[in-house]
Design a protein around this motif. Structure first.
Motif, PDB file in Angstrom:
ATOM      1  N   ALA A 157       0.829  -1.204   0.000  1.00 30.83           N
ATOM      2  CA  ALA A 157       0.000   0.000   0.000  1.00 30.83           C
ATOM      3  C   ALA A 157       0.863   1.254   0.000  1.00 30.83           C
ATOM      4  O   ALA A 157       0.568   2.223  -0.700  1.00 30.83           O
ATOM      5  CB  ALA A 157      -0.932  -0.003   1.204  1.00 30.83           C
ATOM      6  N   ALA A 158       1.940   1.239   0.791  1.00 33.93           N
ATOM      7  CA  ALA A 158       2.819   2.400   0.887  1.00 33.93           C
ATOM      8  C   ALA A 158       4.225   1.931   1.191  1.00 33.93           C
ATOM      9  O   ALA A 158       4.430   1.034   2.023  1.00 33.93           O
ATOM     10  CB  ALA A 158       2.341   3.355   1.976  1.00 33.93           C
ATOM     11  N   ALA A 159       5.199   2.540   0.533  1.00 34.79           N
ATOM     12  CA  ALA A 159       6.590   2.184   0.745  1.00 34.79           C
ATOM     13  C   ALA A 159       7.076   2.659   2.105  1.00 34.79           C
ATOM     14  O   ALA A 159       6.570   3.632   2.671  1.00 34.79           O
ATOM     15  CB  ALA A 159       7.455   2.792  -0.365  1.00 34.79           C
ATOM     16  N   HIS A 160       8.091   1.987   2.613  1.00 28.32           N
ATOM     17  CA  HIS A 160       8.748   2.443   3.831  1.00 28.32           C
ATOM     18  C   HIS A 160       9.359   3.820   3.575  1.00 28.32           C
ATOM     19  O   HIS A 160       9.843   4.093   2.466  1.00 28.32           O
ATOM     20  CB  HIS A 160       9.848   1.445   4.213  1.00 28.32           C
ATOM     21  N   PRO A 161       9.357   4.699   4.551  1.00 29.55           N
ATOM     22  CA  PRO A 161       9.903   6.045   4.329  1.00 29.55           C
ATOM     23  C   PRO A 161      11.348   6.056   3.844  1.00 29.55           C
ATOM     24  O   PRO A 161      11.770   6.996   3.167  1.00 29.55           O
ATOM     25  CB  PRO A 161       9.787   6.700   5.711  1.00 29.55           C
ATOM     26  N   ASP A 162      12.118   5.017   4.176  1.00 27.45           N
ATOM     27  CA  ASP A 162      13.518   4.953   3.770  1.00 27.45           C
ATOM     28  C   ASP A 162      13.726   4.166   2.477  1.00 27.45           C
ATOM     29  O   ASP A 162      14.873   3.872   2.117  1.00 27.45           O
ATOM     30  CB  ASP A 162      14.364   4.323   4.885  1.00 27.45           C
ATOM     31  N   THR A 164      14.402   2.896  -1.212  1.00 24.48           N
ATOM     32  CA  THR A 164      15.162   3.382  -2.359  1.00 24.48           C
ATOM     33  C   THR A 164      14.825   2.524  -3.568  1.00 24.48           C
ATOM     34  O   THR A 164      14.300   1.408  -3.436  1.00 24.48           O
ATOM     35  CB  THR A 164      16.670   3.311  -2.108  1.00 24.48           C
ATOM     36  N   SER A 165      15.170   3.026  -4.744  1.00 21.94           N
ATOM     37  CA  SER A 165      14.911   2.255  -5.962  1.00 21.94           C
ATOM     38  C   SER A 165      15.662   0.939  -5.941  1.00 21.94           C
ATOM     39  O   SER A 165      15.131  -0.110  -6.330  1.00 21.94           O
ATOM     40  CB  SER A 165      15.290   3.080  -7.193  1.00 21.94           C
ATOM     41  N   GLU A 166      16.928   0.972  -5.497  1.00 23.72           N
ATOM     42  CA  GLU A 166      17.709  -0.256  -5.408  1.00 23.72           C
ATOM     43  C   GLU A 166      17.123  -1.190  -4.348  1.00 23.72           C
ATOM     44  O   GLU A 166      17.101  -2.414  -4.517  1.00 23.72           O
ATOM     45  CB  GLU A 166      19.162   0.066  -5.059  1.00 23.72           C
ATOM     46  N   GLY A 167      16.628  -0.600  -3.252  1.00 23.18           N
ATOM     47  CA  GLY A 167      16.052  -1.407  -2.186  1.00 23.18           C
ATOM     48  C   GLY A 167      14.777  -2.122  -2.575  1.00 23.18           C
ATOM     49  O   GLY A 167      14.421  -3.136  -1.967  1.00 23.18           O
ATOM     50  N   VAL A 168      14.068  -1.608  -3.579  1.00 20.29           N
ATOM     51  CA  VAL A 168      12.897  -2.334  -4.079  1.00 20.29           C
ATOM     52  C   VAL A 168      13.321  -3.719  -4.562  1.00 20.29           C
ATOM     53  O   VAL A 168      12.606  -4.707  -4.380  1.00 20.29           O
ATOM     54  CB  VAL A 168      12.206  -1.542  -5.208  1.00 20.29           C
TER      55      VAL A 168
END
Length: 326
Positions: A157-162, A164-168
Motif C-alpha cells: 500500500a505504501a513504501a517504507h519512508p527509507d 530506495t529504488s535499489e532497495g525495491v
C-alpha cells in the motif's frame, strides 16, 4: 521436545510480532533476552513477556541464557550479527536479506562452512506459507506439466519512508528471487529490471527473470506504493495447464484506500500463518542445535540475483547472475 531459550534483536513491528508469536504460538520456545536501540520499546516488549533487556545487540548473542537468536534489526546489521552467532555456535534466524549484498552474505556462507554445521536460517517466510506450499507441491508434482512461465505480483500500500529504488530489488523483489528457485528447482541466471521514468522512487518495477538455461521464464512486478493494500500473487503456467495463488477474491477493482476485505492491509497480516510456522520450525530445529528453512547459501544466492537486478535497473540491460560458491 526440549524448550529453547531465545534472544531477539530488533523490536520494531516485525521483531515485536516475532516475540509475541514465539510466546503465544511456539510452546517449545522461551524469550529470555531482547535488545532494541530504543530503550523504551525494549522495556515494553520485555515486560510483556518476562524477558530481560540487555545493553547491546552482541550481548544478546553472548548471553549465557540465550541458546538461539532471532535477528530483526536493520539490514546493515544482519551479516555482523549472524557471523557473531556462528562464532558462538548458536542457531540464528536472520530476517532477509542476509547482509547488504553478496560480499557480506558470502562471508556468512564461508563462516558457517568453516564451523562444520548448519546454524543459519534466513527469514524467507513464503516457504512456510500454506498457499505457497500447496503451489509448490502442485508444480513439483507435475500438476501443470513442465513449468514454462511464472508470473509474480508483489504490491504494498505504501513504501517504507527509507525505501530506495535499489532497495525495491534487494529488500522486496528478493522474496521472489528466493521463491522462484524454490518453486521450480532452477537457479536464477539472468534479470532484466525496468521501471517507468519518474523522479524519486522508481516504481513499479517489472523484472523478466531467466531460470536455468532458459527452460523457465518469470515476470515479477513490484509496486511499493500501490495504495490499495498488500497484494501478492503467483501463477505457474506449464505444458498442460496453469495453477495460481491469488487472494480469495470477490473484488474486481481495487482503488486508493479501498481494497476491500480480500486484500490484506500489510505483509504481517498476509503472512501471519507463515511467520508462525517458520518460527515454530526454526525453534524446533534450534532446540537440537540446528537450522531449517532457507539456508545461508539460499540467502546468498538471492543476494547475487538481487545484485544483478540492481545493475540491470541502473544500466537498462539484461544482467547475468554471478556464479555462487556451490
Amino acid at each position: 521436545m526440549s524448550v529453547v531459550d531465545v534472544g531477539v534483536i530488533g523490536l520494531g513491528a516485525m521483531g515485536a510480532d516475532h516475540v509475541r508469536s514465539l510466546v503465544e504460538h511456539v510452546p517449545h520456545a522461551r524469550v529470555t533476552a531482547v535488545f532494541d536501540p530504543v530503550p523504551e520499546r525494549a522495556a515494553a516488549v520485555a515486560a510483556a513477556v518476562g524477558a530481560r533487556v540487555v545493553a547491546t545487540d552482541e550481548e544478546v548473542v553472548a548471553a549465557p541464557d540465550v541458546q538461539a537468536v532471532v535477528v530483526t534489526s536493520p539490514d546493515h546489521t544482519h551479516a555482523r550479527l549472524t557471523l557473531a552467532c556462528i562464532a558462538a555456535g548458536k542457531p540464528v534466524l536472520c530476517e532477509k536479506p542476509l547482509g547488504t549484498g553478496p560480499e557480506e552474505s558470502a562471508q556468512v556462507v564461508a563462516a558457517e562452512a568453516a564451523a562444520g554445521r548448519r546454524l543459519v536460517t534466513v527469514g524467507f517466510m513464503r516457504r512456510f506459507d500454506p498457499g505457497y506450499l500447496e503451489l509448490r507441491d502442485a508444480v513439483r508434482g507435475g500438476l501443470v506439466g513442465d513449468p514454462l512461465v511464472v508470473h509474480n505480483v508483489h504490491r504494498n500500500a505504501a513504501a517504507h519512508p527509507d525505501a530506495t529504488s535499489e532497495g525495491v530489488v534487494t529488500n522486496s523483489m528478493v522474496h521472489e528471487l528466493d521463491v522462484l528457485p524454490w518453486l521450480t528447482g532452477l537457479p536464477v541466471t539472468a534479470l532484466d529490471v525496468r521501471a517507468p521514468h519518474s523522479e524519486g522512487l522508481r516504481e513499479p518495477q517489472l523484472a523478466t527473470v531467466v531460470l536455468g538455461d532458459g527452460e523457465v521464464l518469470a515476470t515479477v512486478e513490484v509496486f511499493p506504493n500501490a495504495r490499495y493494500g498488500y497484494d501478492v500473487r503467483c501463477e505457474v503456467v506449464g505444458t498442460s495447464g496453469t495453477v495460481s495463488l491469488r487472494p480469495p477474491a470477490r473484488l474486481d477493482v481495487a482503488l486508493d484506500g479501498r481494497a476491500g476485505p480480500a486484500v490484506p492491509a500489510d505483509f504481517r497480516s498476509r503472512f501471519a500463518d507463515a511467520y508462525r510456522a517458520e518460527l515454530a520450525a526454526w525453534a524446533a530445529a534450534a532446540a537440537d542445535g540446528g537450522a531449517t528453512g532457507a539456508s545461508a547459501l539460499d540467502g546468498h544466492r538471492a543476494n547475487l540475483a538481487a545484485a544483478a537486478g540492481v545493475e540491470s535497473l541502473r544500466t537498462g540491460r539484461t544482467v547475468t547472475v554471478a556464479a555462487d560458491p556451490a
